[in-house]
Design a protein around this motif. Sequence first.
Motif, short mmCIF file in Angstrom:
data_model
loop_
_atom_site.label_atom_id
_atom_site.label_comp_id
_atom_site.label_asym_id
_atom_site.label_seq_id
_atom_site.Cartn_x
_atom_site.Cartn_y
_atom_site.Cartn_z
N VAL A 4 0.84 -1.20 0.00
CA VAL A 4 0.00 0.00 0.00
C VAL A 4 0.87 1.25 0.00
CG1 VAL A 4 -1.69 1.33 1.34
CG2 VAL A 4 -1.94 -1.15 1.12
N GLY A 5 1.90 1.26 0.84
CA GLY A 5 2.80 2.41 0.93
C GLY A 5 3.55 2.67 -0.37
N PHE A 6 3.93 1.60 -1.05
CA PHE A 6 4.68 1.73 -2.31
C PHE A 6 3.85 2.44 -3.37
CE2 PHE A 6 5.74 -0.26 -6.47
CZ PHE A 6 6.99 0.31 -6.64
N PHE A 7 2.61 2.01 -3.54
CA PHE A 7 1.77 2.62 -4.56
C PHE A 7 1.29 4.02 -4.16
CE2 PHE A 7 1.53 -1.88 -5.78
CZ PHE A 7 1.87 -1.77 -7.12
N ASN A 8 1.09 4.24 -2.86
CA ASN A 8 0.76 5.59 -2.40
C ASN A 8 1.91 6.55 -2.67
OD1 ASN A 8 -1.82 5.14 -1.50
ND2 ASN A 8 -1.24 4.79 0.63
N MET A 9 3.14 6.06 -2.48
CA MET A 9 4.32 6.88 -2.70
C MET A 9 4.41 7.31 -4.17
SD MET A 9 8.32 5.76 -2.10
CE MET A 9 8.22 4.47 -3.35
N LEU A 10 4.08 6.40 -5.09
CA LEU A 10 4.13 6.72 -6.51
C LEU A 10 3.12 7.81 -6.88
CD1 LEU A 10 4.46 3.16 -8.13
CD2 LEU A 10 6.24 4.89 -7.89
N VAL A 11 1.89 7.66 -6.37
CA VAL A 11 0.82 8.59 -6.74
C VAL A 11 0.99 9.93 -6.02
CG1 VAL A 11 -1.67 9.00 -6.70
CG2 VAL A 11 -0.79 6.73 -7.26
N GLU A 12 1.20 9.87 -4.69
CA GLU A 12 1.30 11.10 -3.91
C GLU A 12 2.56 11.90 -4.27
OE1 GLU A 12 1.12 10.03 0.17
OE2 GLU A 12 -1.04 9.59 0.13
N GLY A 13 3.64 11.19 -4.61
CA GLY A 13 4.88 11.88 -4.93
C GLY A 13 4.72 12.84 -6.10
N VAL A 14 3.96 12.42 -7.11
CA VAL A 14 3.70 13.30 -8.26
C VAL A 14 2.90 14.51 -7.82
CG1 VAL A 14 2.59 13.46 -10.52
CG2 VAL A 14 3.81 11.38 -9.88
N GLY A 15 1.93 14.30 -6.92
CA GLY A 15 1.12 15.41 -6.43
C GLY A 15 1.93 16.44 -5.67
#
Length: 306
Positions: free
Chosen positions: A60-71
Motif C-alpha cells: 500500500v505504501g509503495f503505490f501511495n508513494m508513486l501517486v502522492e509523490g507526483v502530487g
Amino acid sequence: MGKKYETVGGQAVIEGVMMKSSERTAMAVRSENGDIQYICTENKQIKNKVLKLPFIRGCVGFFNMLVEGVGYINKSAAMAFAQEEEEAGGLVMYIGAFFGICLSILLFIFLPTFFASFFRRYISGNIAINLTEGLIRIIIFIAYLLIMSIFPDMKRFFMYHGAEHKTIMCSEKGMELTVENVRTATRLHPRCGTTFMFLLMIISILIYSLIIWTDNLLLRTLLRILLLPVIAGVSYEILKGLAKTENKCFYIFKWPGLMLQKITTKEPTDDMIKVAIVAFKGAKLNKQQMEQWTNSNEGIGYKQYV
C-alpha cells in the motif's frame, strides 16, 4: 536492541522538501522572492486493519508513494514559481503518476527481461537467467541515476534530497535542529527510497527465480508486474527491519543502498537546510506550535493548513 527512530520520512520536491510524520504532512518550498512557504496537512488515518498488516502495508505504501509523490512535486512547482494550480490538477497528478509507472515498467521490467533473453542460449536454469536479468536491471538503474544527476535541475533536486536526509538524521541523533547541527549530519539514510528501490531489485531476483522461464516476452513481463505487490511488501518489511538495527552483521545489506545515495543525494546549501527544517517542524508540530515557531524565525512567509 535497536534504536528507536522517530516516524518521519520525506522526499525532495521542486525547490523544497516534503516531510511526513504519523500525524501530519508538511511541505516547505523556497519561493522566487527568497521566502520559505509551507503548507501542513493532517494525515488521513488508515482505519482498515488489514491494510496495516505486515507485507500488505508495504505494498500500500509503495503505490501511495508513486501517486502522492507526483502530487507533491506538482504543488511544490506552483508554490515555488507563484503559479496557480490547474483546476484539473488532480487529473494531471494521476496522469503523471500513470506515465511514471509506465516508464518504470519499461525501464526496470520490460528492458531487463528483453535483454536477458539474448543470454538464454548460453544460460540454463531459472536462477542463472534471473541473476542475469537482475544484473541487467541493476545496471540500467544505476545508469539512469547517473544520467539524471548530470542535469542541473536534477542536481538541485538531489541537493534538497540531501537536506531532507541530513535533517532527519540530525533529529534521530537527538540534536537540536539548527543549520549548524544539520550540516554535520550524514546525508545517507537507511530508510531512503533509493535503498528501497535497490532492495526491490534484489528481492525480485529471488522471487522471479521461482517462476519457470518462458520465451514469451509479454507473458514474462506480465508475470513480473503481477508479482510487484509481493516484492514491494517483502522489501518494505526488510527495509524497516534493517533501519531499526545497528548490528554490524547487517551492514552488508544496507551498504549497496547507502552507496547509491551518494548519487541521489548531494550536499545541500544552508538555504536548502533551512527549508528542510521548516518542513520537519511542520510535520512534528501542531498548528499553534508551528505558528509560534515560524513567528520567531525570519523569512518564513506563506502558511496554510488544510
